[in-house]
Design an enzyme around this catalytic site. Sequence first.
Site, PDB file in Angstrom:
ATOM      1  N   TYR A  36    -110.571 -27.878 -43.064  1.00 32.39           N
ATOM      2  CA  TYR A  36    -111.293 -28.049 -44.331  1.00 32.39           C
ATOM      3  C   TYR A  36    -111.925 -26.732 -44.762  1.00 32.39           C
ATOM      4  O   TYR A  36    -112.587 -26.052 -43.976  1.00 32.39           O
ATOM      5  CB  TYR A  36    -112.366 -29.137 -44.197  1.00 32.39           C
ATOM      6  CG  TYR A  36    -111.777 -30.456 -43.768  1.00 32.39           C
ATOM      7  CD1 TYR A  36    -111.215 -31.329 -44.700  1.00 32.39           C
ATOM      8  CD2 TYR A  36    -111.716 -30.806 -42.423  1.00 32.39           C
ATOM      9  CE1 TYR A  36    -110.634 -32.516 -44.300  1.00 32.39           C
ATOM     10  CE2 TYR A  36    -111.143 -32.003 -42.021  1.00 32.39           C
ATOM     11  CZ  TYR A  36    -110.599 -32.850 -42.957  1.00 32.39           C
ATOM     12  OH  TYR A  36    -110.010 -34.028 -42.563  1.00 32.39           O
ATOM     13  N   TYR A  76    -120.988 -17.029 -46.211  1.00 29.78           N
ATOM     14  CA  TYR A  76    -120.363 -18.314 -45.900  1.00 29.78           C
ATOM     15  C   TYR A  76    -118.968 -18.397 -46.522  1.00 29.78           C
ATOM     16  O   TYR A  76    -117.991 -18.735 -45.837  1.00 29.78           O
ATOM     17  CB  TYR A  76    -121.240 -19.456 -46.412  1.00 29.78           C
ATOM     18  CG  TYR A  76    -120.548 -20.798 -46.403  1.00 29.78           C
ATOM     19  CD1 TYR A  76    -120.268 -21.449 -45.209  1.00 29.78           C
ATOM     20  CD2 TYR A  76    -120.172 -21.415 -47.597  1.00 29.78           C
ATOM     21  CE1 TYR A  76    -119.619 -22.677 -45.198  1.00 29.78           C
ATOM     22  CE2 TYR A  76    -119.540 -22.645 -47.591  1.00 29.78           C
ATOM     23  CZ  TYR A  76    -119.260 -23.267 -46.392  1.00 29.78           C
ATOM     24  OH  TYR A  76    -118.608 -24.484 -46.388  1.00 29.78           O
ATOM     25  N   THR A  96    -113.454 -24.661 -48.665  1.00 34.36           N
ATOM     26  CA  THR A  96    -114.520 -24.860 -49.641  1.00 34.36           C
ATOM     27  C   THR A  96    -114.269 -24.149 -50.956  1.00 34.36           C
ATOM     28  O   THR A  96    -113.521 -23.163 -51.011  1.00 34.36           O
ATOM     29  CB  THR A  96    -115.846 -24.345 -49.039  1.00 34.36           C
ATOM     30  OG1 THR A  96    -116.884 -24.380 -50.015  1.00 34.36           O
ATOM     31  CG2 THR A  96    -115.707 -22.895 -48.571  1.00 34.36           C
ATOM     32  N   ASP A  97    -114.927 -24.636 -52.005  1.00 33.15           N
ATOM     33  CA  ASP A  97    -114.887 -23.961 -53.307  1.00 33.15           C
ATOM     34  C   ASP A  97    -115.569 -22.596 -53.254  1.00 33.15           C
ATOM     35  O   ASP A  97    -115.373 -21.769 -54.146  1.00 33.15           O
ATOM     36  CB  ASP A  97    -115.577 -24.836 -54.363  1.00 33.15           C
ATOM     37  CG  ASP A  97    -117.051 -25.042 -54.049  1.00 33.15           C
ATOM     38  OD1 ASP A  97    -117.889 -24.382 -54.690  1.00 33.15           O
ATOM     39  OD2 ASP A  97    -117.374 -25.852 -53.167  1.00 33.15           O
ATOM     40  N   TRP A 157    -119.220 -30.071 -52.637  1.00 33.24           N
ATOM     41  CA  TRP A 157    -120.363 -30.975 -52.807  1.00 33.24           C
ATOM     42  C   TRP A 157    -120.233 -32.226 -51.916  1.00 33.24           C
ATOM     43  O   TRP A 157    -120.319 -33.364 -52.388  1.00 33.24           O
ATOM     44  CB  TRP A 157    -120.512 -31.365 -54.270  1.00 33.24           C
ATOM     45  CG  TRP A 157    -120.894 -30.253 -55.201  1.00 33.24           C
ATOM     46  CD1 TRP A 157    -120.769 -28.909 -54.972  1.00 33.24           C
ATOM     47  CD2 TRP A 157    -121.461 -30.365 -56.507  1.00 33.24           C
ATOM     48  NE1 TRP A 157    -121.209 -28.187 -56.063  1.00 33.24           N
ATOM     49  CE2 TRP A 157    -121.658 -29.062 -57.016  1.00 33.24           C
ATOM     50  CE3 TRP A 157    -121.817 -31.446 -57.306  1.00 33.24           C
ATOM     51  CZ2 TRP A 157    -122.190 -28.809 -58.268  1.00 33.24           C
ATOM     52  CZ3 TRP A 157    -122.343 -31.195 -58.557  1.00 33.24           C
ATOM     53  CH2 TRP A 157    -122.537 -29.900 -59.036  1.00 33.24           C
ATOM     54  N   ASP A 163    -117.324 -25.589 -28.127  1.00 28.67           N
ATOM     55  CA  ASP A 163    -118.203 -24.502 -28.536  1.00 28.67           C
ATOM     56  C   ASP A 163    -117.489 -23.517 -29.457  1.00 28.67           C
ATOM     57  O   ASP A 163    -116.806 -22.604 -29.004  1.00 28.67           O
ATOM     58  CB  ASP A 163    -118.744 -23.773 -27.301  1.00 28.67           C
ATOM     59  CG  ASP A 163    -119.795 -22.734 -27.651  1.00 28.67           C
ATOM     60  OD1 ASP A 163    -120.090 -22.558 -28.847  1.00 28.67           O
ATOM     61  OD2 ASP A 163    -120.323 -22.086 -26.718  1.00 28.67           O
ATOM     62  N   TYR A 186    -119.575 -23.695 -39.633  1.00 27.57           N
ATOM     63  CA  TYR A 186    -120.915 -23.136 -39.805  1.00 27.57           C
ATOM     64  C   TYR A 186    -121.250 -23.358 -41.272  1.00 27.57           C
ATOM     65  O   TYR A 186    -120.640 -22.739 -42.147  1.00 27.57           O
ATOM     66  CB  TYR A 186    -120.895 -21.651 -39.456  1.00 27.57           C
ATOM     67  CG  TYR A 186    -122.247 -20.966 -39.502  1.00 27.57           C
ATOM     68  CD1 TYR A 186    -122.859 -20.538 -38.331  1.00 27.57           C
ATOM     69  CD2 TYR A 186    -122.908 -20.729 -40.705  1.00 27.57           C
ATOM     70  CE1 TYR A 186    -124.092 -19.893 -38.354  1.00 27.57           C
ATOM     71  CE2 TYR A 186    -124.136 -20.103 -40.740  1.00 27.57           C
ATOM     72  CZ  TYR A 186    -124.721 -19.684 -39.567  1.00 27.57           C
ATOM     73  OH  TYR A 186    -125.939 -19.041 -39.598  1.00 27.57           O
ATOM     74  N   THR A 187    -122.192 -24.240 -41.550  1.00 25.75           N
ATOM     75  CA  THR A 187    -122.453 -24.637 -42.940  1.00 25.75           C
ATOM     76  C   THR A 187    -123.841 -24.258 -43.441  1.00 25.75           C
ATOM     77  O   THR A 187    -124.224 -24.648 -44.537  1.00 25.75           O
ATOM     78  CB  THR A 187    -122.272 -26.161 -43.104  1.00 25.75           C
ATOM     79  OG1 THR A 187    -123.137 -26.836 -42.183  1.00 25.75           O
ATOM     80  CG2 THR A 187    -120.827 -26.568 -42.843  1.00 25.75           C
TER      81      THR A 187
END
Length: 305
Positions: free
Chosen positions: A106, A132, A108-109, A157, A43, A68-69
């Site tokens: 991981y 985000y 992100t851009d 992407w 969780d 959280y995407t």
Amino acid sequence: MPHKAQNIPTLLVTGSNGQVGFELRRSLAPLGNVIALDRAACDFSRPDTLRQLIRQYRPDVIVNPAAYTAVDKAETDADAAFAVNGAAAGVLAEEAKALGSLLVHYSTDYVFDGRKAGPYVELDAVDPQSIYGKSKLAGEQAIAASGATALVLRTCWVAGAHGGNFAKTMLKLGRERDSLRVIADQFGAPTTAALIADVTAQIIARHWLAGDRAAFPAGIYHLAAGGETTWHAYATEVLRYAASKGVALKADPESIVPIPASEYPLPAPRPANSRLDTSKLRETFDIHLPDWQQGIHFLLDQILS
């Protein structure tokens, strides 16, 4: 002479039912004992509960694709986004530090503002424009502050055979509608979850499990497929390839209407430039990153089979 028992490493994967997590279960399996934890078992909205799990399994490697995407929802759900993408990443890093384990995380851009003319390198200034993006940057910063040995892979992407993504959406709409309107002034490289998982496994196998762990080249790296495109050209390629495989489409791949992002407003701003320079990753780990079309074709073969 009896064989000496092997010391089988333990690799813990979070978010195991997500696009990347699903592929990691496959790519990491030959490396050791993979413990795959889905959202129910792990969780992330309650970051401190993660400590007990890590201490229970004592993994040699923690691989964290959980995130959280919901980019637009995050604009009104900041606490949840920061808990999952920021605080939870920090907890995993602290526990990895205590165990002497490797953390693979991981990002992100979206940590960039998207205004640079060319591809982003790892040392470019970060300036996220969305909740985000800010929450993902908070995760990067928490990992750095922990002192853990960590590999932070920024990607863009992402598309996988398991889960929802742009390629699947375009395929669905191409079957249902006579015409499509797709953004043509945002640039990036469609990167499959399978590629991300395979690169991750290769780095772990070569440079952590079989290498000098003290010399492991930890840090932030950009991981994306080769080449670049727009959402419009990406959509066109998806429908063109599907048509070549005999898929019945209502929309003609060559008649998809290009539109500016300004005609498709969303709650969270998207980077106009999502291009990531992957030179550091390729040179440090001696890895080849195929062009995006190759991965998307393979992905579509899986989806259409």
